[in-house]
Design a protein around this motif. Structure first.
Motif, mmCIF file in Angstrom:
data_model
loop_
_atom_site.group_PDB
_atom_site.id
_atom_site.type_symbol
_atom_site.label_atom_id
_atom_site.label_comp_id
_atom_site.label_asym_id
_atom_site.label_seq_id
_atom_site.Cartn_x
_atom_site.Cartn_y
_atom_site.Cartn_z
ATOM 1 N N ASP A 75 11.454 51.072 56.665
ATOM 2 C CA ASP A 75 11.859 49.834 57.346
ATOM 3 C C ASP A 75 13.235 49.993 57.984
ATOM 4 O OD1 ASP A 75 9.499 48.721 56.591
ATOM 5 O OD2 ASP A 75 10.341 47.537 54.943
ATOM 6 N N ARG A 76 14.182 50.586 57.236
ATOM 7 C CA ARG A 76 15.527 50.805 57.789
ATOM 8 C C ARG A 76 15.475 51.715 59.011
ATOM 9 N NH1 ARG A 76 17.353 50.491 52.345
ATOM 10 N NH2 ARG A 76 17.104 52.707 51.979
ATOM 11 N N ASP A 77 14.638 52.743 58.930
ATOM 12 C CA ASP A 77 14.523 53.657 60.057
ATOM 13 C C ASP A 77 13.932 52.940 61.270
ATOM 14 O OD1 ASP A 77 14.768 56.277 61.197
ATOM 15 O OD2 ASP A 77 12.578 56.451 61.059
ATOM 16 N N GLN A 78 12.925 52.104 61.052
ATOM 17 C CA GLN A 78 12.323 51.353 62.155
ATOM 18 C C GLN A 78 13.342 50.410 62.808
ATOM 19 O OE1 GLN A 78 9.301 51.282 63.591
ATOM 20 N NE2 GLN A 78 8.432 52.924 62.349
ATOM 21 N N VAL A 79 14.152 49.725 61.986
ATOM 22 C CA VAL A 79 15.161 48.807 62.517
ATOM 23 C C VAL A 79 16.226 49.584 63.288
ATOM 24 C CG1 VAL A 79 16.991 47.201 61.861
ATOM 25 C CG2 VAL A 79 14.741 47.033 60.804
ATOM 26 N N ARG A 81 15.870 52.458 64.814
ATOM 27 C CA ARG A 81 15.285 52.875 66.087
ATOM 28 C C ARG A 81 15.191 51.700 67.069
ATOM 29 N NH1 ARG A 81 11.570 57.692 65.847
ATOM 30 N NH2 ARG A 81 12.008 58.652 63.848
ATOM 31 N N TYR A 82 14.831 50.523 66.548
ATOM 32 C CA TYR A 82 14.704 49.348 67.402
ATOM 33 C C TYR A 82 16.049 49.013 68.043
ATOM 34 C CZ TYR A 82 14.144 44.456 68.685
ATOM 35 O OH TYR A 82 14.137 43.271 69.359
ATOM 36 N N TYR A 83 17.110 48.980 67.226
ATOM 37 C CA TYR A 83 18.421 48.645 67.778
ATOM 38 C C TYR A 83 18.948 49.720 68.717
ATOM 39 C CZ TYR A 83 18.784 44.545 64.829
ATOM 40 O OH TYR A 83 18.577 43.315 64.255
ATOM 41 N N SER A 84 18.692 50.978 68.419
ATOM 42 C CA SER A 84 19.143 52.031 69.330
ATOM 43 C C SER A 84 18.372 51.973 70.649
ATOM 44 C CB SER A 84 19.004 53.410 68.684
ATOM 45 O OG SER A 84 17.648 53.746 68.534
ATOM 46 N N GLN A 85 17.094 51.636 70.566
ATOM 47 C CA GLN A 85 16.295 51.499 71.790
ATOM 48 C C GLN A 85 16.795 50.313 72.616
ATOM 49 O OE1 GLN A 85 12.145 50.983 71.034
ATOM 50 N NE2 GLN A 85 11.579 51.276 73.188
#
Length: 119
Positions: A75-79, A81-85
């Motif tokens: 979940d942390r990795d997904q978040v 990635r979302y913010y970096s995107q």
């Protein structure tokens, strides 16, 4: 001429067997020894199988207990990635664009769909 007669008391018995000394144990002794060794071996094998089952159970439970931590990592990795995107998108486009009607984070689902082949 008189006929030859056997000696008084008869002839000595003919020795047709060899007089060899007995070597080793009786066959029953070997049978019991082999049965004992096999019983001990099966006992140890049963202990080993029981220990392997216990280790497999312990491994399974340890993996079950690790699932929440691994899920949180994902979940942390997904978040992240979302913010970096989002940051990269803002840098490239100059403004934030919204593809959805909501700001709520929804984990992407990857559905496997069969490919339709037409003949």
């Amino acid at each position: 001429m008189p006929q030859d007669m056997p000696p008084m008391g008869g002839y000595e018995p003919v020795q047709y067997r060899r007089n060899l000394p007995v070597r080793g144990f009786r066959p029953a002794t070997y049978l019991f020894a082999i049965a004992g060794v096999m019983t001990y071996g099966f006992y140890r094998m049963g202990q080993g199988i029981r220990e392997q089952n216990e280790l497999a159970r312990e491994k399974m439970w340890s993996r079950i207990h690790l699932i929440p931590m691994l899920q949180a990592e994902e979940d942390r990795d997904q978040v992240r990635r979302y913010y970096s995107q989002q940051a990269m998108e803002k840098e490239l486009l100059g403004a934030e664009t919204k593809a959805y009607n909501s700001d709520r984070f929804v984990r992407p689902t990857y559905a496997v769909t069969p490919s339709h082949v037409t003949k």
